[in-house]
Design an enzyme around this catalytic site. Structure first.
Site, PDB file in Angstrom:
ATOM      1  N   LYS A 106       0.853  -1.194   0.000  1.00  0.00           N
ATOM      2  CA  LYS A 106       0.000   0.000   0.000  1.00  0.00           C
ATOM      3  C   LYS A 106       0.879   1.230   0.000  1.00  0.00           C
ATOM      4  O   LYS A 106       1.982   1.215   0.569  1.00  0.00           O
ATOM      5  CB  LYS A 106      -0.889   0.028   1.242  1.00  0.00           C
ATOM      6  CG  LYS A 106      -2.092   0.937   1.091  1.00  0.00           C
ATOM      7  CD  LYS A 106      -3.209   0.227   0.356  1.00  0.00           C
ATOM      8  CE  LYS A 106      -4.386   1.115   0.099  1.00  0.00           C
ATOM      9  NZ  LYS A 106      -5.500   0.350  -0.480  1.00  0.00           N
ATOM     10  N   ASP A 145      -6.435   4.441  -5.095  1.00  0.00           N
ATOM     11  CA  ASP A 145      -7.143   4.317  -3.821  1.00  0.00           C
ATOM     12  C   ASP A 145      -7.827   5.677  -3.607  1.00  0.00           C
ATOM     13  O   ASP A 145      -8.119   6.366  -4.581  1.00  0.00           O
ATOM     14  CB  ASP A 145      -6.144   3.961  -2.706  1.00  0.00           C
ATOM     15  CG  ASP A 145      -6.829   3.540  -1.417  1.00  0.00           C
ATOM     16  OD1 ASP A 145      -7.460   2.472  -1.410  1.00  0.00           O
ATOM     17  OD2 ASP A 145      -6.764   4.274  -0.423  1.00  0.00           O
TER      18      ASP A 145
HETATM   19  P1  NAD Z   1     -15.135   7.583  -2.655  1.00  0.00           P
HETATM   20  O1  NAD Z   1     -14.292   8.728  -2.263  1.00  0.00           O
HETATM   21  O2  NAD Z   1     -15.518   7.422  -4.084  1.00  0.00           O
HETATM   22  O3  NAD Z   1     -16.516   7.597  -1.813  1.00  0.00           O
HETATM   23  C1  NAD Z   1     -16.572   7.775  -0.432  1.00  0.00           C
HETATM   24  C2  NAD Z   1     -18.000   8.198  -0.081  1.00  0.00           C
HETATM   25  O4  NAD Z   1     -18.111   8.271   1.335  1.00  0.00           O
HETATM   26  C3  NAD Z   1     -18.383   9.569  -0.617  1.00  0.00           C
HETATM   27  O5  NAD Z   1     -19.722   9.504  -1.072  1.00  0.00           O
HETATM   28  C4  NAD Z   1     -18.304  10.455   0.629  1.00  0.00           C
HETATM   29  O6  NAD Z   1     -19.204  11.577   0.560  1.00  0.00           O
HETATM   30  C5  NAD Z   1     -18.788   9.464   1.667  1.00  0.00           C
HETATM   31  N1  NAD Z   1     -18.495   9.855   3.029  1.00  0.00           N
HETATM   32  C6  NAD Z   1     -17.406  10.496   3.517  1.00  0.00           C
HETATM   33  N2  NAD Z   1     -17.565  10.710   4.834  1.00  0.00           N
HETATM   34  C7  NAD Z   1     -18.754  10.165   5.182  1.00  0.00           C
HETATM   35  C8  NAD Z   1     -19.477  10.048   6.391  1.00  0.00           C
HETATM   36  N3  NAD Z   1     -19.007  10.549   7.528  1.00  0.00           N
HETATM   37  N4  NAD Z   1     -20.676   9.417   6.384  1.00  0.00           N
HETATM   38  C9  NAD Z   1     -21.177   8.932   5.233  1.00  0.00           C
HETATM   39  N5  NAD Z   1     -20.541   9.017   4.057  1.00  0.00           N
HETATM   40  C10 NAD Z   1     -19.352   9.624   4.041  1.00  0.00           C
HETATM   41  O7  NAD Z   1     -14.372   6.292  -2.132  1.00  0.00           O
HETATM   42  P2  NAD Z   1     -14.586   4.767  -2.582  1.00  0.00           P
HETATM   43  O8  NAD Z   1     -13.604   4.440  -3.634  1.00  0.00           O
HETATM   44  O9  NAD Z   1     -16.032   4.512  -2.811  1.00  0.00           O
HETATM   45  O10 NAD Z   1     -14.089   4.032  -1.259  1.00  0.00           O
HETATM   46  C11 NAD Z   1     -14.942   3.911  -0.122  1.00  0.00           C
HETATM   47  C12 NAD Z   1     -14.366   2.853   0.797  1.00  0.00           C
HETATM   48  O11 NAD Z   1     -14.273   1.635   0.073  1.00  0.00           O
HETATM   49  C13 NAD Z   1     -12.938   3.143   1.313  1.00  0.00           C
HETATM   50  O12 NAD Z   1     -12.827   2.593   2.606  1.00  0.00           O
HETATM   51  C14 NAD Z   1     -12.072   2.375   0.353  1.00  0.00           C
HETATM   52  O13 NAD Z   1     -10.809   2.047   0.927  1.00  0.00           O
HETATM   53  C15 NAD Z   1     -12.941   1.149   0.139  1.00  0.00           C
HETATM   54  N6  NAD Z   1     -12.592   0.430  -1.085  1.00  0.00           N
HETATM   55  C16 NAD Z   1     -12.788   0.988  -2.310  1.00  0.00           C
HETATM   56  C17 NAD Z   1     -12.400   0.290  -3.438  1.00  0.00           C
HETATM   57  C18 NAD Z   1     -12.635   0.850  -4.804  1.00  0.00           C
HETATM   58  O14 NAD Z   1     -12.335   0.129  -5.787  1.00  0.00           O
HETATM   59  N7  NAD Z   1     -13.174   2.033  -4.953  1.00  0.00           N
HETATM   60  C19 NAD Z   1     -11.803  -0.979  -3.313  1.00  0.00           C
HETATM   61  C20 NAD Z   1     -11.647  -1.538  -2.045  1.00  0.00           C
HETATM   62  C21 NAD Z   1     -12.048  -0.811  -0.934  1.00  0.00           C
END
Ligand code: NAD
Length: 455
Positions: free
Chosen positions: A151, A191
């Site tokens: 990471k 990420d």
């Molecule tokens: P992103 O930035 O696209 O979306 C995050 C969302 O969370 C946004 O809608 C934001 O407004 C919302 N958010 C932030 N603070 C918040 C709160 N206090 N309450 C409710 N919503 C809130 O990110 P993502 O890519 O969707 O990733 C989200 C999670 O999934 C992370 O933990 C990431 O590590 C994990 N993840 C994502 C992927 C991927 O392929 N995108 C893969 C594995 C894990």
């Protein structure tokens, strides 16, 4: 009396810096504190308790004791193989040079090259990067793909930078770590706040430095730059396969299954769209500004259009606004945290009413909350399984790049479904065999695979 001194804030900070939280907690038994100091102690306690690397190690220890893991292997798995800390000077548009700190943690490569995203965020810490690299090693092993765990992260707020500054930062990061990465060594990916465009700049910089093409050095690239079909929604799609398998185990019928999703970004919004297209009733979604709830179920396409226009799901017409914390405590069948770390803790776990939690976010549940949910009979599909669809399609991208192939979207989905369904059932069977929760079961299977190759 000897113990009646009132310590000042500096003194507390000094003790904490020198001796850690335990020393402060010990001191509290015999000292009187002002309210401000008590508050500071609480903040420090929260910080200490939610240290992601500490949480990750508690999860490892739990699995190790169940499977009687060899002590020597356990010791090796407690630290990353290597953590690089780099300073990245970037010429800003103003002409001034700013120096950013970046990390790359290479946790374990027993099963294959290190694999894991690069995060751009102002809260990045070395402990967070180490924890995420450990979870990547466990995740790849849980779904049985031939990759290890890595990471990266840079302490930066990319939203405050121009496109040119972000490009120079991304190229600068690669200039500092290029000797340690490569399609056969360590394969980064996007990420939080890193995009396919950033991956394309990084690949370009890497290839300039090594002097030959190596498209598999980075995944999550744009399709025209060697990316895979299906990568954009693969995390959610993998989570959907888990929900589908879970519904079979728990006798849940999609049209009668209610779902609440915290976070409406990449992972959460695709999850909402796909589950809703399969007939599940999405009753609540949220973003950083708040949550919305409709007992009859939300029209997800309309919510998405509304969010595109207004930048938030809140105030969507005809539904109820909720606070973010309220969404987590709704009486639903499936709760999907898809936003942040440490949102289900010992403070709110008792109030969770969902029958199942499917973790699309990384690290949303603390180890203390895991215990509470288990006692309450809540089934939790852990992040290392539920969100592994993303890294699985990254693996497909790497595989296609290394073999010089390009697979169709149908091919990608067919392969993803097989991997996710096999992994889900493998973890479920392990949970049944040992009488443990699904997170510990996933760790047991993953550590068995890694340890099996280390011996
Ligand atoms: P992103 O930035 O696209 O979306 C995050 C969302 O969370 C946004 O809608 C934001 O407004 C919302 N958010 C932030 N603070 C918040 C709160 N206090 N309450 C409710 N919503 C809130 O990110 P993502 O890519 O969707 O990733 C989200 C999670 O999934 C992370 O933990 C990431 O590590 C994990 N993840 C994502 C992927 C991927 O392929 N995108 C893969 C594995 C894990």
């Amino acid at each position: 009396m000897g113990c009646n001194a009132i310590l000042q804030e500096e003194k507390i900070r000094e003790i904490y810096k020198k001796n850690g939280l335990q020393a402060i907690l010990f001191s509290t038994s015999c000292l009187f504190f002002t309210q401000d100091v008590q508050y500071l102690m609480l903040v420090l306690k929260r910080k200490y308790m939610s240290n992601p690397f500490g949480n990750a190690m508690k999860q490892l220890d739990k699995a190790a004791s169940i499977m009687n893991l060899d002590n020597n292997i356990h010791e090796v798995l407690k630290q990353p193989d290597r953590v690089l800390t780099v300073s990245i000077p970037v010429k800003m548009d103003s002409g001034e040079v700013k120096v950013f700190t970046g990390y790359r943690s290479q946790f374990n490569n027993t099963l294959g090259p290190y694999k894991g995203g690069i995060r751009y965020h102002w809260n990045v810490t070395i402990d967070e990067v180490k924890a995420l690299s450990f979870w990547m090693a466990i995740k790849c092993a849980t779904v049985n793909i031939p990759l290890g765990g890595g990471k990266g992260g840079i302490i930066v707020n990319p939203k405050e930078m121009s496109e040119g500054e972000v490009e120079r930062l991304s190229r600068g990061y690669i200039q500092k770590i290029w000797r340690n990465i490569g399609s056969d060594k360590d394969v980064p990916a996007p990420d939080v706040y890193t995009t396919p465009q950033i991956m394309a700049w990084m690949r370009d910089e890497y290839e300039k430095l090594v002097g030959h093409p190596d498209p598999g050095v980075i995944t999550g690239k744009p399709i025209e730059d060697g990316g895979s079909e299906g990568r954009g929604y693969s995390t959610a799609q993998g989570g959907v396969y888990c929900v589908r398998e879970l519904a079979k185990k728990m006798d849940m019928n999609p049209s009668e299954t209610t779902v609440a999703i915290q976070g409406f970004g990449n992972a959460g919004s695709f999850m909402a769209k796909i589950l809703s297209s399969l007939g599940y009733k999405i009753v609540a979604v949220s973003d950083s500004r708040g949550a919305i709830f409709s007992e009859a179920g939300l029209d997800i396409a309309a919510v998405e259009a509304f969010k595109t226009e207004t930048k938030s799901v809140t105030d969507f017409p005809g539904v109820k606004n909720l606070r973010n914390e309220e969404l987590l405590e709704l009486d639903v069948d499936v709760l999907v945290p898809a936003a942040l770390e440490n949102v289900i803790t010992d403070t709110n776990a008792h109030n969770i009413k969902a029958k199942a939690v499917v973790e699309l976010a990384n690290g949303p549940t603390t180890p203390e909350a895991d215990e509470i949910l288990k006692e309450k009979g809540v089934i939790l599909v852990p992040d290392v399984l539920a969100n592994a669809g993303g890294v699985t399609v990254s693996y497909f991208e790497w595989d296609q790049n290394v073999k010089g192939e390009h697979w169709t979207e149908a091919d990608v989905l067919e392969k993803l479904e097989k991997i996710m369904v096999d992994a889900f059932n493998d973890v479920w069977e392990t949970k049944e065999t040992y009488g443990i929760d699904m997170r510990t079961a996933a760790f047991v299977r993953a550590v068995e695979r890694i340890a099996g190759k280390m011996e």
